[in-house]
Design a protein around this motif. Structure first.
Motif, PDB file in Angstrom:
ATOM      1  N   TYR A  11      -1.901   2.816  -0.693  1.00 27.99           N
ATOM      2  CA  TYR A  11      -1.189   2.631  -1.968  1.00 27.99           C
ATOM      3  C   TYR A  11      -1.575   3.659  -3.017  1.00 27.99           C
ATOM      4  O   TYR A  11      -0.841   3.881  -3.964  1.00 27.99           O
ATOM      5  CB  TYR A  11      -1.443   1.217  -2.518  1.00 27.99           C
ATOM      6  N   VAL A  12      -2.769   4.227  -2.888  1.00 33.05           N
ATOM      7  CA  VAL A  12      -3.210   5.184  -3.898  1.00 33.05           C
ATOM      8  C   VAL A  12      -4.039   6.272  -3.220  1.00 33.05           C
ATOM      9  O   VAL A  12      -4.849   5.981  -2.348  1.00 33.05           O
ATOM     10  CB  VAL A  12      -3.997   4.480  -5.040  1.00 33.05           C
ATOM     11  N   GLY A  13      -3.787   7.499  -3.582  1.00 33.42           N
ATOM     12  CA  GLY A  13      -4.424   8.628  -2.898  1.00 33.42           C
ATOM     13  C   GLY A  13      -5.847   8.881  -3.364  1.00 33.42           C
ATOM     14  O   GLY A  13      -6.102   9.792  -4.137  1.00 33.42           O
ATOM     15  N   VAL A  14      -6.752   8.066  -2.881  1.00 33.30           N
ATOM     16  CA  VAL A  14      -8.152   8.212  -3.315  1.00 33.30           C
ATOM     17  C   VAL A  14      -8.730   9.498  -2.746  1.00 33.30           C
ATOM     18  O   VAL A  14      -8.685   9.721  -1.543  1.00 33.30           O
ATOM     19  CB  VAL A  14      -9.000   7.023  -2.823  1.00 33.30           C
ATOM     20  N   GLU A  15      -9.265  10.337  -3.619  1.00 33.22           N
ATOM     21  CA  GLU A  15      -9.829  11.592  -3.132  1.00 33.22           C
ATOM     22  C   GLU A  15     -11.301  11.745  -3.440  1.00 33.22           C
ATOM     23  O   GLU A  15     -11.898  12.772  -3.150  1.00 33.22           O
ATOM     24  CB  GLU A  15      -9.033  12.776  -3.722  1.00 33.22           C
TER      25      GLU A  15
END
Ligand SMILES: [Zn+2]
Lengths: 809, 355
Positions: A11-15
């Motif tokens: 759901y969210v592009g954690v980098e």
């Protein structure tokens, strides 16, 4: 709540690393209790394999020797103990070098003479569910050698955020994803309920079920969809793996779907076996007192009228918002499913789960208060999964009672208000960006922004201050200046005079060598018996705790004495010869007070000394034992320091030695007592030696103390001092002798004080000799012997006539 | 006769000079100046001399007597001083023995000492100190402090309720924080106010890091134009007074029902540099984070002002901050006390280390 990073990343592009993410979340308002790991530390060396052959091990009945294609040039030989392994299966294989969840590294091993270079895995060996009997069998479409991590989340970091009670929207991964998006700027995907395969069914009720909501206050929205042709069976491995990483057990595809959707959306769902819903009707209503329901965990629950339930024609079938009933539970035979997504009143759910001692994933979410709109979001997401994973068809119609919540609030956020509340500005563009990231609608306004609150923050964000908190927390508080406010109270601050005097009283006792204790406010009701209190004694008016942690801590102490005795007994039992202790703290009696307080509390100051009055030393090997005089001296010191005039008075207290009990009286009434603890009371604390004790209502003493001392001239005309020794009958109190001397010698006697007491042969049987210092003074001259002589005669005469006293030789 | 006087004087002077003690001196005084001694006898005999001899003989004998008396006196004074010195030197006590009585002064409990220390910091900043009831009403403990009806802290598993209390807002409980005094004080006092509330509070919790009773200090400052930056400045002054000059603060957003915005406040660890101790190891006090969580705080929620009908606490014009800190926590951090249970055991071996 557990948030597997791997799943969150959908759901969210954690980098950033999980630890960095946890820190960032903590600094924007979501505390992360732990960052932990689920499954093996790394997915390396876990691959998909194809079982080419499975032969019986020549030397072991239970082992098979398998040829497995793992994408290498040659098939590898793996010895496997699972009964279900067979040629043609697609399986999960750990290659030598794989690090298992328990930390061991898999090597090549000889099993009964045959070298095994790898392991065919069962689910529990990867931390997924409890299946150990058989290996897990994967879909045949997977190619040999495919990294297992591409098939499902073999290894994942997991965050454990602590969701505050105002953030019901963060009870699901997508809500957390939205926070991560706002806090880190990582791209947010569209919500997983964006596409609703059942959208066309909205607006009409499905056939085959009728629902009545009797109390809309307890159930603001009730939605349901009906699925036919459901095949209940195990969930696919990716679903099992995700649930496992989130700390949930896989049960069946239908139940897993409800849990999965809840974990993502934050909105709990409940699946009924529609064929077990008697009469095809459901009623949401308050339970009747004593009504019974067996919940899914097999417990029979006895309900009351505050509890909300769902009933069918045969009675209660589900405990609304907390747990389903076993009667309508989805089983392997189920083919028709009624999927209920409702919204329940948070306070009522909280009360129910507390009253029944039953907290569930559902109740902990509902009690935070969920938005009605979320119900259809959960239906949308669940519908897609039901169709995909159970082969179901959706019946026409979406039952919806209650509908959406009230229209969104628009709240003005003024730039000026941000500065005045925070003490530092935030750029309008920055505020806008933050609010939009959190899902708020934003329009420009003259002096700031007009902000539309999304449904999932409807209860939490209603005022400008709430919006300021949102922008402040995401913007970060690092750069906030530190300023000291002006004192515009017009007052200097500091301790009140009473507070200063209470400190002074405590300091006096410390100065006299006593150690302060801090006892428990709680005590055992048995303490009344220990203190020998008769049935009607006022100290028995106990403040009683309804829900104590133990009976020994079930009432509030009615006296300062018991906790001091507890501490003394504790220390004596540990080798102390004696102890000198005091405590300054609240004492509680039941009943409302005339100033509107819920109970009678006063600030007590108590002290006990047992053993030597002072510690023995090389220079003072046998100091006297502490007795009533020791307590008396402490009372004199404390009240003297406070400048309080007081007198000793006879009294009776059940817990004191009847011959050694003294009441402390001032012009305002009784202020406390001192004496020696009754030996029977001391014995119930297992103390076998005399205990000097005192208790003062120090709060009242401080209030009674004179405001400040006024000068008297005691040096210009020193007093004339005479010593008198007077023999009086035993039983005549020292105080009455002093009073007699003072009154007979008025107005010149300025002080009379007993300094010695003697009884014995020389004064005769039944008589006692008291020696007094008597000071005579006036404030304008020094008195002579001639001035005093007539008074002396008056004093002697008064002693004779009033007390049968005579001067000693 | 004059010769005889000179002879006696010479002999006496020699013997006085040679005398070695005040006792010997006393013997010489009797021998030469006593009633039966020769010199006084000679003086008495002067009267029998012929008149022309009387003057000189009398003067000579008298001078000799005075001279000897003075000499004996001087010698006696010298002996007395020497003998006192000797007697004192002999009367030596081992000064390394302990004082008597051994423990001349007692001790404040560490919690009281810490409470006083914190009170004094805020008194110095112009705050007053007030105390309030420990047996409270639901109204003051929860309702007026903007706790939602379902707030978990209201639950019977979290909060002690008292038997025989009223219903709803009049239900009686043991206060779970010192915050109810925010409301009670605002009901009694018009703004501006600056005060702290030290006191005992109760929660239904008992494990390694919780005791069912503990102690808090509440702070409340209300005036026009009070900001979150003022809160930070105030708590920074507090942190530096208690934990040392070099301390810094970190504010973490949080949720409390009665403040908005709400922040948890961390103080930079005073035992390490950003989590590492001198030998490079991980700091055990802050668990290597470099920060110590010390209190919760925030800007007074407008609903809290609205709950007070007296004195015109207008949420539109008045702002304030509130904070609540745990005395046990501060004492444990500052004095390295590893376990809460020490505070309530009242073991003298613990009590005597502090205050
Ligand atoms: Zn540290």
């Amino acid at each position: 709540m557990r948030v597997p990073i791997d799943w969150l990343s959908e759901y969210v592009g954690v980098e950033i690393t999980p630890v960095e993410l946890a820190e960032r979340l903590a600094m924007t308002g979501t505390e992360v209790a732990r960052v932990l790991h689920h499954g093996p530390l790394s997915a390396d060396n876990f691959v998909v394999g194809k079982v080419l052959s499975a032969e019986q091990h020549p030397d072991a009945d239970r082992l098979r020797v398998c040829g497995v294609d793992t994408g290498d040039a040659e098939p590898r030989t793996i010895v496997c103990g699972a009964p279900n392994v067979a040629a043609g299966q697609t399986v999960a294989v750990a290659l030598p070098g794989a690090v298992m969840p328990d930390g061991t590294t898999l090597g090549e091993a000889k099993l009964r003479g045959i070298k095994s270079s790898g392991m065919i895995l069962a689910e529990d060996e990867l931390g997924i569910g409890g299946e150990h009997d058989g290996i897990m069998v994967l879909g045949d479409e997977l190619a040999a050698g495919t990294p297992l991590g591409d098939v499902f989340a073999v290894s994942s970091e997991v965050l454990e955020p602590e969701i505050t009670p105002n953030r019901g929207d963060c009870g699901g991964l997508y809500g957390i994803a939205r926070e991560v998006h706002a806090a880190t700027g990582a791209a947010l995907s569209a919500p997983p309920w964006s596409h609703d395969p059942g959208e066309a069914t909205i607006g009409q009720a499905p056939a085959g079920i009728s629902v009545t909501v009797e109390n809309a206050g307890l159930c603001p929205r009730f939605t349901a969809r009906i699925f036919e042709n459901v095949t209940v069976g195990p969930s696919p491995i990716w679903l099992k793996a995700r649930l496992a990483a989130a700390g949930q057990r896989s049960i069946s595809n239908v139940v897993d779907i409800t849990n999965y959707v809840m974990l993502v959306s934050g909105h709990p769902l409940h699946a009924f076996d529609l064929d077990q819903v008697s009469g095809g009707e459901l009623t949401v209503r308050a339970a009747r007192d004593g009504e019974k329901l067996t919940t899914l965990d097999g417990e029979e629950r006895i309900l009351d009228a505050d509890i909300c339930l769902i009933a069918d024609a045969d009675g209660p079938t589900s405990l609304a918002g907390v747990m389903g009933g076993s009667r309508s539970e989805v089983s392997e035979q189920t083919t028709r499913v009624l999927l209920e997504v409702a919204v329940w009143d948070g306070a009522n759910i909280n009360r129910t789960s507390t009253r029944l001692g039953l907290r569930s994933e559902a109740s902990s979410r509902f009690e935070k208060g969920l938005s009605p709109e979320g119900a259809l979001e959960a239906q949308a997401m669940a519908t897609a999964l039901m169709l995909e994973l159970t082969g179901a068809t959706l019946s026409d119609g979406t039952l919806d009672i209650g509908g959406e919540g009230p229209a969104a609030d628009v709240v003005r956020l003024r730039d000026a208000r941000i500065v005045s509340l925070l003490g530092t500005p935030i750029e309008r563009e920055r505020s806008q960006k933050i609010l939009e990231a959190l899902g708020f609608g934003v329009e420009a306004a003259d002096d700031g922004l007009d902000v539309t609150v999304p449904h999932w923050r409807r209860d939490d964000v209603t005022r400008e201050a709430d919006l300021i908190e949102e922008v402040a927390r995401i913007n970060g508080l690092d750069s906030l200046p530190a300023t000291l406010p002006l004192n515009r109270t017009g007052r200097a601050g500091g301790l009140s005079r009473e507070q200063q005097l209470i400190r002074r009283a405590e300091d006096v006792l410390v100065g006299r060598g006593l150690c302060e204790i801090v006892g428990w406010s709680f005590t055992d009701p048995q303490v009344c018996e220990q203190l020998l209190l008769p049935a009607d004694h006022p100290l028995r008016a106990l403040v009683v705790i309804e829900n104590p942690m133990s009976s020994a801590q079930s009432v509030m102490r009615p006296s300062i004495l018991p906790s001091l005795l507890d501490a003394a007994a504790y220390n004596l039992a540990r080798g102390a010869d004696g102890c000198a202790l005091f405590e300054s703290g609240s004492v509680y009696r039941a009943g409302p007070t005339n100033d509107g307080m819920a109970a009678n509390e006063h600030h007590g100051l108590g002290a006990i000394i047992t053993g030597p009055a002072r510690l023995p030393s090389w220079d003072d090997a046998q100091p006297p034992a502490a007795r009533i005089g020791t307590a008396h001296a402490l009372v004199s010191s404390v009240l003297g320091a406070l400048g309080i005039d007081w007198e000793v008075e006879d009294g009776e207290l059940p817990f004191l030695h009847p011959g050694r009990t003294a009441m402390i009286r001032t012009s305002e009434g009784l202020l406390g007592w001192f004496g020696e603890v009754h030996p029977a009371v001391a014995a119930s604390w297992e103390i076998e030696q005399p205990i000097a004790a005192l208790a003062i209502d120090i709060g009242r003493a401080a209030a009674e103390a004179p405001a400040h001392s006024i000068f008297s001239d005691l040096t210009s005309f020193p007093p004339l001092r005479e010593d008198l020794a007077v023999i009086v009958p035993a039983g005549v109190s020292a105080a009455s002798v002093v009073t007699c001397v003072t009154e007979a010698g008025a107005p010149l006697v300025s002080r009379a004080e007993v300094f010695d007491v003697y009884s014995g042969e020389q004064v005769g049987e039944g008589r006692v000799s008291l020696a007094l210092h008597v000071d005579f003074s006036v404030d304008d001259r020094t008195l002579s012997d001639e001035d005093v002589a007539p008074l002396r005669e008056k004093i002697v005469a008064a002693l004779k006539s009033e007390l049968d006293g005579e001067l000693r030789g | 006769m004059i010769e005889r006087v000179a002879e006696i004087q010479k002999q006496a002077e020699a013997e006085i000079s040679a005398a070695s003690s005040s006792a010997a001196l006393e013997e010489l005084r009797v021998q030469y100046l006593g009633r039966k001694a020769e010199l006084p006898q000679l003086l008495r005999d002067v009267a029998q001399l012929p008149p022309d001899q009387r003057g000189e003989a009398g003067r000579t004998a008298n001078e000799a007597r005075q001279s000897l008396e003075a000499m004996i006196e001087a010698a006696a004074a010298r002996f007395e001083a020497d003998e006192l010195t000797a007697a004192l030197a002999a009367d030596k006590v081992d000064i390394t023995l302990p004082g008597s009585p051994i423990e001349a002064v007692g001790h404040h409990h560490l919690l009281s000492a810490t409470r006083r220390e914190i009170e004094d910091v805020f008194c110095g900043l112009g705050y007053s100190v007030v105390e309030g009831p420990e047996v409270e009403l639901v109204h003051y403990n929860f309702d007026a402090l903007n706790h939602a009806p379902a707030h978990p802290a209201r639950g019977r598993s979290d909060t002690f309720y008292i038997e025989g209390g009223g219903e709803g807002p009049d239900q009686v409980l043991l206060r779970t924080h010192t915050s109810p005094m925010q409301i009670r004080i605002m009901e009694q006092t018009p703004p501006p106010i600056a005060l702290i509330v030290p006191g005992r509070v109760f929660r239904r919790d008992s494990d390694a890091t919780h005791t069912p009773q503990f102690h808090q200090i509440e702070g409340l400052l209300v005036d026009e134009g009070v900001t979150l930056a003022d809160l930070k400045g105030t708590l920074l002054a507090f942190a530096r007074a208690i934990f040392g000059e070099g301390r810094e603060l970190r504010l973490r957003p949080h949720f409390f029902p009665f403040t908005e915005p709400s922040v948890e406040v961390d103080v930079s660890c005073f035992m390490c540099e950003q989590g590492s101790v001198a030998d490079g190891g991980r700091c055990s006090l802050c668990k290597g984070t470099g920060w110590l969580e010390v209190l919760g705080s925030g800007m007074v929620d407008p609903n809290v002002f609205a709950a007070v009908s007296e004195h015109g606490y207008d949420p539109d014009s008045h702002q304030g901050f509130a904070f609540g800190l745990g005395i046990e926590r501060i004492a444990m951090l500052k004095h390295g006390v590893p376990d809460l249970r020490f505070f309530y055991e009242n073991d003298l071996r613990f009590l005597r280390q502090f205050g």
